[in-house]
Design a protein around this motif. Sequence first.
Motif, PDB file in Angstrom:
ATOM      1  N   GLU A 128       0.980  -0.205  14.021  1.00 39.45           N
ATOM      2  CA  GLU A 128       1.369   0.460  12.782  1.00 39.45           C
ATOM      3  C   GLU A 128       0.809  -0.428  11.548  1.00 39.45           C
ATOM      4  OE1 GLU A 128       5.566   1.052  12.860  1.00 39.45           O
ATOM      5  OE2 GLU A 128       5.666   2.111  14.485  1.00 39.45           O
ATOM      6  N   LYS A 129       0.451   0.541  10.700  1.00 38.35           N
ATOM      7  CA  LYS A 129      -0.299  -0.072   9.358  1.00 38.35           C
ATOM      8  C   LYS A 129       0.456   0.505   8.114  1.00 38.35           C
ATOM      9  CE  LYS A 129      -4.520  -0.852  11.590  1.00 38.35           C
ATOM     10  NZ  LYS A 129      -5.831  -0.210  11.737  1.00 38.35           N
ATOM     11  N   THR A 131       1.436   2.231   4.429  1.00 37.39           N
ATOM     12  CA  THR A 131       0.950   3.434   3.908  1.00 37.39           C
ATOM     13  C   THR A 131       0.981   2.962   2.110  1.00 37.39           C
ATOM     14  OG1 THR A 131       2.635   4.729   3.594  1.00 37.39           O
ATOM     15  CG2 THR A 131       1.273   5.003   5.569  1.00 37.39           C
ATOM     16  N   THR A 132       0.686   3.962   1.611  1.00 37.57           N
ATOM     17  CA  THR A 132       0.958   3.794  -0.092  1.00 37.57           C
ATOM     18  C   THR A 132       2.405   4.143  -0.286  1.00 37.57           C
ATOM     19  OG1 THR A 132       0.184   6.185  -0.401  1.00 37.57           O
ATOM     20  CG2 THR A 132      -1.538   4.470  -0.427  1.00 37.57           C
ATOM     21  N   GLU A 133       3.133   4.648   0.738  1.00 36.27           N
ATOM     22  CA  GLU A 133       4.570   4.696   0.267  1.00 36.27           C
ATOM     23  C   GLU A 133       5.161   3.652   0.607  1.00 36.27           C
ATOM     24  OE1 GLU A 133       5.573   7.472  -0.987  1.00 36.27           O
ATOM     25  OE2 GLU A 133       3.491   8.100  -1.022  1.00 36.27           O
ATOM     26  N   ASP A 134       4.769   2.460   1.194  1.00 39.69           N
ATOM     27  CA  ASP A 134       5.444   1.317   1.813  1.00 39.69           C
ATOM     28  C   ASP A 134       5.353   0.091   0.718  1.00 39.69           C
ATOM     29  OD1 ASP A 134       6.126   2.584   4.285  1.00 39.69           O
ATOM     30  OD2 ASP A 134       4.094   1.921   5.134  1.00 39.69           O
ATOM     31  N   SER A 184       1.076   0.787  -3.350  1.00 50.08           N
ATOM     32  CA  SER A 184       0.380   1.458  -4.427  1.00 50.08           C
ATOM     33  C   SER A 184       0.288   0.958  -5.748  1.00 50.08           C
ATOM     34  CB  SER A 184       1.239   2.886  -4.598  1.00 50.08           C
ATOM     35  OG  SER A 184       2.552   2.698  -4.655  1.00 50.08           O
ATOM     36  N   GLN A 194      -3.862  -1.572   3.942  1.00 50.12           N
ATOM     37  CA  GLN A 194      -3.498  -0.500   4.821  1.00 50.12           C
ATOM     38  C   GLN A 194      -4.438  -0.558   6.152  1.00 50.12           C
ATOM     39  OE1 GLN A 194      -3.098   3.576   2.664  1.00 50.12           O
ATOM     40  NE2 GLN A 194      -3.843   2.310   1.007  1.00 50.12           N
TER      41      GLN A 194
END
Length: 211
Positions: free
Chosen positions: A80-81, A83-86, A114, A125
């Motif tokens: 798992e990597k 995302t911009t929401e993390d 982000s 990411q």
Amino acid sequence: MSVTAVPIPPTKRSTLTWIWVGVVAALLAALALAYFGTRGPVATSGTEAQFLAYNAGQSGVTTTGSGVQVLQIEAGEGGEKPTTEDVVLINYSGSLRDGTVFDASQQPTPMPVSGVVPGFSEGLQAMEKGGKYRIWIPAEQGYGDASPDPARIPNGSTLIFDVELVDFIPAAVLQQQMQMQQMQQMMQGGGAPGAPGGPGGPPPGVAPQGE
């Protein structure tokens, strides 16, 4: 008195072939020596574009569509990597091409994916939890010609980061956890929101504005 020249014995065709093979091999070796002999200086003193072109060819280095280069030093776990929401929790060190370190974490540091420069966000990411990576960020994906501290990071610099991705969670989950922590502090008498020293208030000893 006449002198008769002694003729040179004819050379067999197979011998000529091996002679030409030797000549070609020597030329290729000379060209390779000239090429590889200039790669080191280009890497250290060439332009940013020359350096990145050289670095892209190094073993294990992958290049994204925007030109960010990533090397996996130690594999992560789970696949798992972020995302911009993390929000990620990382250990990191940032340096320039000459090895000058301009920033480094003293402990695992949270960062919103982000909320960093585009190249760093893109590199994050590409990482797996628990992995260690090196990222090369072209100037246009970093600070470009608007460095926040030109004395330490000259404009137009390639940024190099060594990063360990300790963990990551969705930003919404982190926000929820922070709100729950604030509520617990209030219930335990930690101070009302907005009060000096309380959640959301100024640090102790600093008067709120307007007083």
